[in-house]
Motif scaffolding. Structure first.
Motif, PDB file in Angstrom:
ATOM      1  N   UNK A 145       0.842  -1.205   0.000  1.00 48.55           N
ATOM      2  CA  UNK A 145       0.000   0.000   0.000  1.00 48.55           C
ATOM      3  C   UNK A 145       0.874   1.251   0.000  1.00 48.55           C
ATOM      4  N   UNK A 146       1.931   1.232   0.793  1.00 49.65           N
ATOM      5  CA  UNK A 146       2.849   2.366   0.807  1.00 49.65           C
ATOM      6  C   UNK A 146       3.511   2.553  -0.554  1.00 49.65           C
ATOM      7  N   UNK A 147       3.894   1.450  -1.184  1.00 47.63           N
ATOM      8  CA  UNK A 147       4.497   1.539  -2.517  1.00 47.63           C
ATOM      9  C   UNK A 147       3.505   2.138  -3.510  1.00 47.63           C
ATOM     10  N   UNK A 148       2.247   1.724  -3.431  1.00 46.86           N
ATOM     11  CA  UNK A 148       1.214   2.260  -4.321  1.00 46.86           C
ATOM     12  C   UNK A 148       1.049   3.765  -4.119  1.00 46.86           C
ATOM     13  N   UNK A 149       0.959   4.202  -2.865  1.00 46.01           N
ATOM     14  CA  UNK A 149       0.784   5.626  -2.574  1.00 46.01           C
ATOM     15  C   UNK A 149       1.988   6.418  -3.066  1.00 46.01           C
ATOM     16  N   UNK A 150       3.197   5.905  -2.831  1.00 44.10           N
ATOM     17  CA  UNK A 150       4.392   6.624  -3.257  1.00 44.10           C
ATOM     18  C   UNK A 150       4.506   6.674  -4.780  1.00 44.10           C
ATOM     19  N   UNK A 151       4.046   5.624  -5.459  1.00 46.42           N
ATOM     20  CA  UNK A 151       4.093   5.614  -6.921  1.00 46.42           C
ATOM     21  C   UNK A 151       3.100   6.594  -7.519  1.00 46.42           C
ATOM     22  N   UNK A 152       1.869   6.588  -7.002  1.00 44.69           N
ATOM     23  CA  UNK A 152       0.793   7.410  -7.572  1.00 44.69           C
ATOM     24  C   UNK A 152       0.933   8.877  -7.179  1.00 44.69           C
ATOM     25  N   UNK A 158       9.775   1.757  -9.004  1.00 44.43           N
ATOM     26  CA  UNK A 158      10.300   0.551  -8.372  1.00 44.43           C
ATOM     27  C   UNK A 158      10.719  -0.435  -9.456  1.00 44.43           C
ATOM     28  N   UNK A 159      11.811  -1.143  -9.220  1.00 39.89           N
ATOM     29  CA  UNK A 159      12.357  -2.066 -10.212  1.00 39.89           C
ATOM     30  C   UNK A 159      11.470  -3.293 -10.356  1.00 39.89           C
ATOM     31  N   UNK A 160      11.746  -4.090 -11.395  1.00 38.73           N
ATOM     32  CA  UNK A 160      10.984  -5.317 -11.619  1.00 38.73           C
ATOM     33  C   UNK A 160      11.198  -6.329 -10.492  1.00 38.73           C
TER      34      UNK A 160
END
Length: 339
Positions: A145-152, A158-160
């Motif tokens: 969820x944190x990754x999603x928020x930081x991306x959007x 983030x790498x593959x």
């Protein structure tokens, strides 16, 4: 005269040649002194890691025993006691001049405090209404969820490899969610709210430290008193007023009261070792250590709070938890090495 000058030059040269021999011996002494510094630093970091793991696992287990075995289901009151004990400790340290303070502006202080309070309160509700396994999976879900928020919202990439580890994590979470028999609607709602509050609060903590140039200790010193006050304000109408008789009656038990005091003392230890570990290493290393705590808590949860489920379901549950934990550990590894 020229002969005397040559003699002087020779003597000076000889002294110059002898000087490095003395300096080299000094260098050896310096090297032996400085070489011990990294060793002491490693030992101190190991101490922080072990202390953080031990105190966090102990706090989870004591809280679970207090709520399930002793019937003290007042999670907001318990959280308020934790914050209050820590706030008192920081107040004493500031009064004694044992730490340097730096003020955080009011708006980020209040919003971050509210998110932190929501995170801990809803995590406690999730712990009370769900099994230890699903409670830990709820904590693991905060990372994607944190990754999603930081991306959007923050434009981070983030790498593959990171994405693959997150897919592994989500697969493990799905397996455990389906097989966890203690999951219910209220617990699911608490889990979702806990994930959202935790993700937002941790992102805010990172931003506040960077934007306002605060250390983790200074940031916690700013947040701990407002968090205690906010939790008490929520606790009064939700738990204290409707359930004051039950709270007083439950706390009259010496064993229950002793466990509550122990929980508050352990919470201070958790805060101390968390701050010390982040200061000695980094936030990424702290998260990797957190995943180690997850493994220990899950194992202790199965041992102390067993769930009557068929063997195939239990195997699937363990497999899902293991998959999720491995995914998160790999995520921390790749983030550390910037892969």
């Amino acid at each position: 005269m020229k002969r005397e000058e040559d003699d002087v030059q020779i003597e000076v040269g000889e002294e110059h040649e002898k000087k490095p021999l003395v300096d080299n011996s000094d260098d050896k002494e310096v090297k032996s002194t400085t070489s011990s510094a990294p060793t002491n630093s490693r030992l101190r970091t190991i101490f922080y890691i072990l202390g953080n793991i031990a105190s966090s696992v102990a706090l989870i287990m004591v809280n679970k025993i207090v709520m399930e075995k002793h019937g003290f289901s007042y999670v907001i009151v318990l959280t308020a006691l934790h914050f209050s004990f820590t706030a008192i400790l920081f107040g004493i340290m500031v009064f004694a001049g044992a730490m340097e303070t730096k003020e955080l502006p009011l708006k980020p202080c209040l919003t971050t405090s509210l998110a932190n309070v929501g995170s801990i309160v809803f995590m406690n509700f999730s712990l009370h209404t769900n099994s230890v396994g699903f409670y830990q999976i709820t904590k693991l879900m905060c990372i994607p969820v944190m990754v999603f928020v930081e991306t959007v919202f923050y434009g981070k990439t983030f790498s593959n490899k990171i994405k693959l580890t997150l897919l592994m994590l989500c697969a493990g979470v799905a397996i455990v969610t389906v097989t966890d028999m203690r999951l219910n609607l209220a617990g699911f709602i608490y889990g979702v709210l806990a994930i959202l509050c935790t993700s937002l609060s941790q992102i805010a903590l990172g931003d506040n430290q960077k934007v306002h140039n605060l250390t983790s200790v200074q940031l916690l010193e700013n947040l701990i008193a407002p968090q205690a006050l906010i939790t008490i304000v929520f606790a009064i109408p939700i738990e204290l007023v409707p359930s004051i008789d039950g709270i007083v009656y439950t706390m009259l038990s010496k064993s229950t009261l002793a466990l509550i005091v122990l929980s508050c003392l352990i919470s201070i230890s958790v805060n101390f070792f968390t701050i010390a570990l982040i200061g000695a290493t980094s936030a990424v290393t702290y998260q990797v250590v957190g995943h180690t705590k997850t493994c220990l808590i899950l194992v202790l949860g199965f041992l102390l709070f067993p769930i009557n489920t068929p063997t195939p379901t239990l195997i699937k549950n363990i497999f899902g938890i293991s998959t999720a934990v491995v995914g998160v550990v790999l995520y921390g590894h790749f983030k550390t090495n910037n892969k």
